[in-house]
Design a protein around this motif. Sequence first.
Motif, PDB file in Angstrom:
ATOM      1  N   LEU A  36       0.832  -1.208   0.000  1.00  0.00           N
ATOM      2  CA  LEU A  36       0.000   0.000   0.000  1.00  0.00           C
ATOM      3  C   LEU A  36       0.865   1.256   0.000  1.00  0.00           C
ATOM      4  O   LEU A  36       0.563   2.232  -0.697  1.00  0.00           O
ATOM      5  N   VAL A  37       1.937   1.232   0.764  1.00  0.00           N
ATOM      6  CA  VAL A  37       2.878   2.361   0.790  1.00  0.00           C
ATOM      7  C   VAL A  37       3.501   2.538  -0.600  1.00  0.00           C
ATOM      8  O   VAL A  37       3.595   3.660  -1.111  1.00  0.00           O
ATOM      9  N   CYS A  38       3.896   1.431  -1.235  1.00  0.00           N
ATOM     10  CA  CYS A  38       4.500   1.498  -2.578  1.00  0.00           C
ATOM     11  C   CYS A  38       3.521   2.083  -3.595  1.00  0.00           C
ATOM     12  O   CYS A  38       3.891   2.927  -4.414  1.00  0.00           O
ATOM     13  N   LEU A  42       4.117   5.535  -5.632  1.00  0.00           N
ATOM     14  CA  LEU A  42       4.083   5.556  -7.104  1.00  0.00           C
ATOM     15  C   LEU A  42       2.997   6.515  -7.596  1.00  0.00           C
ATOM     16  O   LEU A  42       3.168   7.198  -8.600  1.00  0.00           O
ATOM     17  N   GLY A  43       1.901   6.571  -6.854  1.00  0.00           N
ATOM     18  CA  GLY A  43       0.818   7.496  -7.197  1.00  0.00           C
ATOM     19  C   GLY A  43       1.186   8.958  -7.002  1.00  0.00           C
ATOM     20  O   GLY A  43       0.559   9.843  -7.589  1.00  0.00           O
ATOM     21  N   GLN A  44       2.198   9.237  -6.193  1.00  0.00           N
ATOM     22  CA  GLN A  44       2.638  10.613  -5.960  1.00  0.00           C
ATOM     23  C   GLN A  44       3.504  11.161  -7.086  1.00  0.00           C
ATOM     24  O   GLN A  44       3.754  12.359  -7.149  1.00  0.00           O
ATOM     25  N   GLU A 111      11.225   0.667   0.452  1.00  0.00           N
ATOM     26  CA  GLU A 111      10.086  -0.217   0.757  1.00  0.00           C
ATOM     27  C   GLU A 111      10.239  -1.563   0.043  1.00  0.00           C
ATOM     28  O   GLU A 111      10.003  -2.615   0.627  1.00  0.00           O
ATOM     29  N   LEU A 112      10.611  -1.516  -1.239  1.00  0.00           N
ATOM     30  CA  LEU A 112      10.798  -2.747  -2.001  1.00  0.00           C
ATOM     31  C   LEU A 112      11.911  -3.599  -1.399  1.00  0.00           C
ATOM     32  O   LEU A 112      11.786  -4.820  -1.274  1.00  0.00           O
TER      33      LEU A 112
END
Length: 186
Positions: A36-38, A42-44, A111-112
């Motif tokens: 969810l954080v990723c 990516l959406g930012q 995060e990854l």
Amino acid sequence: MTYRCLLPMVLLLCFSTTALSRSYSLLRFQQRRNLLVCQKLLGQLPSTPQHCLEFRMDFQMPEEMKQAQQFRKEDAILVMYEMLQQIFGILTRDFSSTGWSETIIEDLLEELYGQMNRLEPIQKEIMQKQNSTMGDTTVLHLRKYYFNLVQYLKSKEYNRCAWTVVRVQILKNFSFLMRLTGYLRD
């Protein structure tokens, strides 16, 4: 003498399997949270310019990603690890033409990396125990898919529109990873 050595080995095997199965619930929770954080990170990143729509391409996403399939949790681990590793590799390439924030990309890579670190010991254990599984076949299909993504970026000289197309593919990958995470049950 043989029985004396056999008992500790059997107990060790039982305890390691029990410990591994107990950790799946925690792993599922952690992976979901990180995914969810990723997705949020990516959406930012800046949105798609309209003229980039003509750059879209069919990357021949593996069938396993297009349709819901029944994965064993061991296969899900193998596939998730491979996907995270490949996405990480793609995002370490030249994205300077995109105008993307280096801080966001660094946070995404962190995060990854954390997800891969959690999966790696389990992935190694699975690889040692199994010969050939559905996960192995899916991993081969995934490698071809990610190879196509990288070749596309190279052929377009890592331009902004190519990265926009790849970003959309990675978002789709995160959705699939979220579904795979559901297979991590005790």
